[in-house]
Design an enzyme around this catalytic site. Structure first.
Site, PDB file in Angstrom:
ATOM      1  N   PRO A 173       0.822  -1.218   0.000  1.00 48.98           N
ATOM      2  CA  PRO A 173       0.000   0.000   0.000  1.00 48.98           C
ATOM      3  C   PRO A 173       0.851   1.262   0.000  1.00 48.98           C
ATOM      4  CG  PRO A 173      -0.531  -1.395   1.902  1.00 48.98           C
ATOM      5  CD  PRO A 173       0.601  -2.028   1.189  1.00 48.98           C
ATOM      6  N   GLU A 200       2.728  -7.776   8.629  1.00 44.61           N
ATOM      7  CA  GLU A 200       2.803  -6.307   8.503  1.00 44.61           C
ATOM      8  C   GLU A 200       3.772  -5.915   7.393  1.00 44.61           C
ATOM      9  OE1 GLU A 200       0.034  -6.579  10.819  1.00 44.61           O
ATOM     10  OE2 GLU A 200       0.611  -4.541  10.256  1.00 44.61           O
ATOM     11  N   ASP A 252      -9.088  -0.495 -24.705  1.00 40.77           N
ATOM     12  CA  ASP A 252      -9.465  -0.591 -23.282  1.00 40.77           C
ATOM     13  C   ASP A 252      -9.720   0.797 -22.715  1.00 40.77           C
ATOM     14  OD1 ASP A 252      -9.122  -3.238 -23.318  1.00 40.77           O
ATOM     15  OD2 ASP A 252      -7.238  -3.286 -22.214  1.00 40.77           O
ATOM     16  N   ARG A 277      -1.204  -9.362 -20.735  1.00 35.77           N
ATOM     17  CA  ARG A 277      -2.149  -9.163 -21.820  1.00 35.77           C
ATOM     18  C   ARG A 277      -1.680  -8.068 -22.780  1.00 35.77           C
ATOM     19  NH1 ARG A 277      -5.473  -4.993 -21.405  1.00 35.77           N
ATOM     20  NH2 ARG A 277      -7.215  -5.930 -22.534  1.00 35.77           N
TER      21      ARG A 277
END
Ligand SMILES: COC(=O)c1cc2cc(CO)sc2[nH]1
Length: 234
Positions: free
Chosen positions: A90, A117, A174, A159
């Protein structure tokens, strides 16, 4: 081989979906190589310990550096050309389609999956001495580990490699690619023309390609205004 991917994790089975469908075919063709490694293979104690309490206190546990050091040495030996080390976290830089394209240009990606953690900070620091280390966030939400993020990143990257995706064209139209000026895609429809009392917008059945293009652009714009006004600033 266009892309080599290695993943180091304490949950190797979590990466099994990468062997399915389109990616599975690219693996069979040898276009993509995938190695999944259990971090516990590089533990030395009978309990195969991979974590311990954090220095400085605080909740939870931190992943020990020593198993990671041995894993990196085994999977990416210093004498070989080095992979780009991707650490989902994160605290990383935001993952975007542009980042996916950047990673798709790399010959070898090595993913380190944190749990608990996270991983002792010295692992990324040490690895940085011999390979590019790229800490990447999928978005501002909390997962229990990096494995789910690896599935997403590998799919988004693989992809983009010519031939891996069934029909290359759909990659070019896309959402978020330049083709639609970074706007969200318009809604898509297929048969039947009438379904449970709901009709397909007439224009799409008209065969008027200029009107269809215009209609789709208008739908892209109003959808983007409503859901992603931030994309309209760029
Ligand atoms: C110990 O947790 C992790 O390694 C971990 C990796 C990631 C990626 C997230 C989404 O950006 S949340 C998260 N947690």
């Amino acid at each position: 081989q266009d892309l080599a991917v290695d993943v180091i994790t304490i949950f190797p089975n979590y990466l099994a979906p990468l062997r399915e469908s389109l990616l599975g075919k690219a693996l069979e063709r040898g276009q993509v190589r995938l190695g999944v490694h259990d971090l516990r293979a590089w533990t030395t104690d009978v309990h195969r310990t991979v974590d311990d309490t954090p220095y400085g206190g605080g909740p939870g546990m931190v992943m020990l550096p020593e198993p990671w050091g041995r894993a990196l040495d085994a999977v990416a030996p210093a004498e070989r050309a080095q992979p780009r080390l991707i650490i989902p976290t994160p605290t990383g830089r935001p993952f975007t389609q542009a980042v996916a394209a950047q990673l798709a240009a790399e010959p070898w990606l090595l993913f380190a999956c944190g749990r608990y953690e996270g991983i002792d900070a010295r692992v990324a620091e040490y690895a940085g001495g011999r390979m590019v280390v790229d800490e990447i966030s999928l978005g501002d939400y909390v997962l229990c580990g990096g494995e789910v993020a690896v599935l997403a990143i590998v799919e988004a990257v693989a992809r983009l490699i010519p031939g891996v995706l069934g029909n290359a064209l759909s990659a070019s139209e896309d959402s978020f690619t330049a083709a639609v000026d970074g706007l969200l895609e318009a809604p898509a429809y297929t048969k039947p023309a009438l379904w449970r009392g709901l009709a397909v917008p007439e224009v799409l059945l008209s065969g008027h390609h200029a009107r269809i293009r215009q209609w789709r652009r208008e739908r892209s714009l109003d959808r983007t205004r409503k859901r992603r006004p931030d994309l309209l600033d760029s």
